[in-house]
Design a protein around this motif. Structure first.
Motif, PDB file in Angstrom:
ATOM      1  N   ASN A  97       0.881  -0.981  -0.038  1.00 50.06           N
ATOM      2  CA  ASN A  97       0.067   0.012  -0.203  1.00 50.06           C
ATOM      3  C   ASN A  97       0.799   1.031   0.043  1.00 50.06           C
ATOM      4  O   ASN A  97       2.218   1.158   0.116  1.00 50.06           O
ATOM      5  CB  ASN A  97      -0.920   0.096   1.141  1.00 50.06           C
ATOM      6  CG  ASN A  97      -0.327   0.077   2.490  1.00 50.06           C
ATOM      7  OD1 ASN A  97       0.956   0.631   2.887  1.00 50.06           O
ATOM      8  ND2 ASN A  97      -0.924  -0.431   3.482  1.00 50.06           N
ATOM      9  N   GLU A  98       0.164   2.565  -0.275  1.00 51.05           N
ATOM     10  CA  GLU A  98       0.847   3.615  -0.251  1.00 51.05           C
ATOM     11  C   GLU A  98       1.973   3.996   1.069  1.00 51.05           C
ATOM     12  O   GLU A  98       3.073   4.636   0.873  1.00 51.05           O
ATOM     13  CB  GLU A  98       0.254   4.857  -0.486  1.00 51.05           C
ATOM     14  CG  GLU A  98      -0.747   5.106   0.677  1.00 51.05           C
ATOM     15  CD  GLU A  98      -2.176   4.363   0.402  1.00 51.05           C
ATOM     16  OE1 GLU A  98      -3.310   4.899   0.791  1.00 51.05           O
ATOM     17  OE2 GLU A  98      -2.020   3.241  -0.309  1.00 51.05           O
ATOM     18  N   TRP A  99       1.392   3.476   2.092  1.00 49.29           N
ATOM     19  CA  TRP A  99       2.309   3.624   3.435  1.00 49.29           C
ATOM     20  C   TRP A  99       3.484   2.957   3.542  1.00 49.29           C
ATOM     21  O   TRP A  99       4.620   3.407   3.847  1.00 49.29           O
ATOM     22  CB  TRP A  99       1.423   3.378   4.551  1.00 49.29           C
ATOM     23  CG  TRP A  99       0.041   4.033   4.785  1.00 49.29           C
ATOM     24  CD1 TRP A  99      -1.084   3.762   4.193  1.00 49.29           C
ATOM     25  CD2 TRP A  99      -0.066   5.415   5.350  1.00 49.29           C
ATOM     26  NE1 TRP A  99      -1.973   4.934   4.477  1.00 49.29           N
ATOM     27  CE2 TRP A  99      -1.389   5.625   4.877  1.00 49.29           C
ATOM     28  CE3 TRP A  99       0.836   6.230   6.183  1.00 49.29           C
ATOM     29  CZ2 TRP A  99      -1.762   7.079   5.625  1.00 49.29           C
ATOM     30  CZ3 TRP A  99       0.127   7.463   6.617  1.00 49.29           C
ATOM     31  CH2 TRP A  99      -0.897   7.686   6.376  1.00 49.29           C
ATOM     32  N   HIS A 100       3.580   1.762   2.810  1.00 45.82           N
ATOM     33  CA  HIS A 100       4.654   0.724   2.889  1.00 45.82           C
ATOM     34  C   HIS A 100       5.630   1.337   1.992  1.00 45.82           C
ATOM     35  O   HIS A 100       6.585   1.288   1.816  1.00 45.82           O
ATOM     36  CB  HIS A 100       4.287  -0.544   2.608  1.00 45.82           C
ATOM     37  CG  HIS A 100       3.319  -1.331   3.781  1.00 45.82           C
ATOM     38  ND1 HIS A 100       2.307  -1.726   3.762  1.00 45.82           N
ATOM     39  CD2 HIS A 100       3.811  -1.331   4.942  1.00 45.82           C
ATOM     40  CE1 HIS A 100       1.929  -2.283   4.500  1.00 45.82           C
ATOM     41  NE2 HIS A 100       2.484  -2.057   5.641  1.00 45.82           N
ATOM     42  N   ARG A 101       5.150   1.702   0.719  1.00 47.06           N
ATOM     43  CA  ARG A 101       6.028   2.273  -0.581  1.00 47.06           C
ATOM     44  C   ARG A 101       6.665   3.337   0.090  1.00 47.06           C
ATOM     45  O   ARG A 101       7.892   3.642  -0.284  1.00 47.06           O
ATOM     46  CB  ARG A 101       5.020   2.541  -1.682  1.00 47.06           C
ATOM     47  CG  ARG A 101       4.656   1.145  -2.507  1.00 47.06           C
ATOM     48  CD  ARG A 101       4.018   1.480  -3.730  1.00 47.06           C
ATOM     49  NE  ARG A 101       2.954   2.394  -3.744  1.00 47.06           N
ATOM     50  CZ  ARG A 101       1.633   2.033  -3.706  1.00 47.06           C
ATOM     51  NH1 ARG A 101       1.430   0.714  -3.590  1.00 47.06           N
ATOM     52  NH2 ARG A 101       0.548   2.883  -3.700  1.00 47.06           N
ATOM     53  N   ALA A 102       5.876   4.185   0.725  1.00 51.23           N
ATOM     54  CA  ALA A 102       6.622   5.373   1.221  1.00 51.23           C
ATOM     55  C   ALA A 102       7.703   5.174   2.338  1.00 51.23           C
ATOM     56  O   ALA A 102       8.780   5.639   2.270  1.00 51.23           O
ATOM     57  CB  ALA A 102       5.550   6.473   1.892  1.00 51.23           C
ATOM     58  N   ALA A 121       6.375  11.082  -4.219  1.00 48.22           N
ATOM     59  CA  ALA A 121       6.807   9.987  -3.704  1.00 48.22           C
ATOM     60  C   ALA A 121       5.985   9.392  -2.395  1.00 48.22           C
ATOM     61  O   ALA A 121       6.138   8.640  -1.854  1.00 48.22           O
ATOM     62  CB  ALA A 121       8.183   9.930  -3.367  1.00 48.22           C
ATOM     63  N   ARG A 122       5.082  10.533  -2.084  1.00 47.08           N
ATOM     64  CA  ARG A 122       4.232  10.277  -0.879  1.00 47.08           C
ATOM     65  C   ARG A 122       2.744  10.507  -0.998  1.00 47.08           C
ATOM     66  O   ARG A 122       2.091  11.026  -0.051  1.00 47.08           O
ATOM     67  CB  ARG A 122       4.986  10.928   0.349  1.00 47.08           C
ATOM     68  CG  ARG A 122       5.270  12.295   0.404  1.00 47.08           C
ATOM     69  CD  ARG A 122       5.600  12.871   1.718  1.00 47.08           C
ATOM     70  NE  ARG A 122       6.440  14.313   1.405  1.00 47.08           N
ATOM     71  CZ  ARG A 122       5.912  15.249   1.811  1.00 47.08           C
ATOM     72  NH1 ARG A 122       4.529  15.200   2.197  1.00 47.08           N
ATOM     73  NH2 ARG A 122       6.393  16.319   1.493  1.00 47.08           N
ATOM     74  N   VAL A 123       2.401  10.289  -2.261  1.00 45.18           N
ATOM     75  CA  VAL A 123       1.016  10.572  -2.636  1.00 45.18           C
ATOM     76  C   VAL A 123       0.160   9.603  -1.698  1.00 45.18           C
ATOM     77  O   VAL A 123       0.478   8.279  -1.725  1.00 45.18           O
ATOM     78  CB  VAL A 123       0.636  10.317  -4.009  1.00 45.18           C
ATOM     79  CG1 VAL A 123      -0.939  10.206  -4.340  1.00 45.18           C
ATOM     80  CG2 VAL A 123       1.462  11.420  -4.971  1.00 45.18           C
TER      81      VAL A 123
END
Length: 263
Positions: A97-102, A121-123
């Motif tokens: 998810n976006e939290w892990h990717r960030a 990079a933190r959308v």
């Protein structure tokens, strides 16, 4: 029992089990053809008078009460094998998810906070403090600051993979301002980087530890391993000249923190 260092082989595993056993003469290898032959997720298993020990070729170790009998031992080995296959599974950035990717991007870039990433990079990140909490958890478990090891750490720790935008948050370290997680008693805990810096009143580097499985606190000088009576007694330590408190955390372990100023 500690992880085996370097290549895991039959000789090292047998020696480690013998060292752990009350009676080294009771050590016996428990053969499991599939587990022994799986070079990625498999390993070796030994039993002794203290229990069943399983060594994974990737360095992981598990020990438990010996269930007795080959069938029960094989079931224990196979359960460990399945868990290791799950921990070693391949995942990609698209699986996150976006939290892990960030968090991964922050670790790979060598940044202190998710908030330092470019906006693109933190959308989707709506709470930097929450994102930093996930980042610190990931950093603690990744073997290096690479994308490959970050993904491995996530695959091996389902509890981090289950995190999203709701939950505990990080706070600024009261010493340096980097993200720190956890709160002990009334103290704001320090970050991982500052945790290695405490000195006692005499200027010796000190570390704290629990004195038993049931808790208790004691501090020792790192230079000569002697007990530091001063920190053990009053908990006062200094980091970069700032007075902090070191003591036993609520549920075991040791914390270092600073009490917030009274309002």
């Amino acid at each position: 029992m500690e992880r085996l260092q370097g290549e895991v082989n039959r000789e090292k595993a047998a020696a480690a089990t013998a060292e752990w056993a009350s009676d080294p003469a009771t050590v016996a290898e428990i053969y499991h053809a599939g587990f022994n032959a799986d070079e990625q997720d498999g390993g070796l298993a030994f039993a002794c008078d203290r229990g069943l020990v399983i060594f994974a070729f990737d360095g992981g170790t598990s020990w438990s009460i010996d269930p007795g009998g080959y069938r029960q031992r094989a079931q224990g080995i196979e359960a460990f094998w399945r868990e290791n296959q799950h921990r070693n599974r391949s995942i990609a950035l698209d699986d996150l998810n976006e939290w892990h990717r960030a968090a991964v991007a922050t670790l790979v870039a060598g940044l202190d906070s998710v908030g330092q990433l470019p906006e693109l990079a933190r959308v989707g990140i709506t709470n930097i403090a929450r994102a930093d909490y996930i980042y610190v958890c990931l950093r603690r478990h990744a073997r290096s600051q690479t994308q490959e090891d970050s993904l491995r750490a996530l695959a091996a720790n389902d509890w981090i993979m289950e995190m999203d935008g709701d939950g505990d948050t990080a706070h600024p370290c009261p010493i340096c301002g980097r993200p720190a997680i956890g709160r002990a008693w009334q103290y704001n805990t320090i970050c991982d980087e500052c945790y290695s810096k405490p000195v006692c009143r005499e200027g010796h580097r000190v570390d704290g530890y629990n004195t038993s499985l049931g808790g208790g606190f004691e501090a020792a000088h790192l230079d000569d391993k002697s007990v530091c009576d001063q920190v053990t007694r009053d908990g006062a330590v200094w980091i970069d000249g700032v007075e902090c408190h070191m003591g036993e955390a609520k549920f075991g372990g040791v914390f270092v923190g600073i009490a917030p100023a009274p309002e």
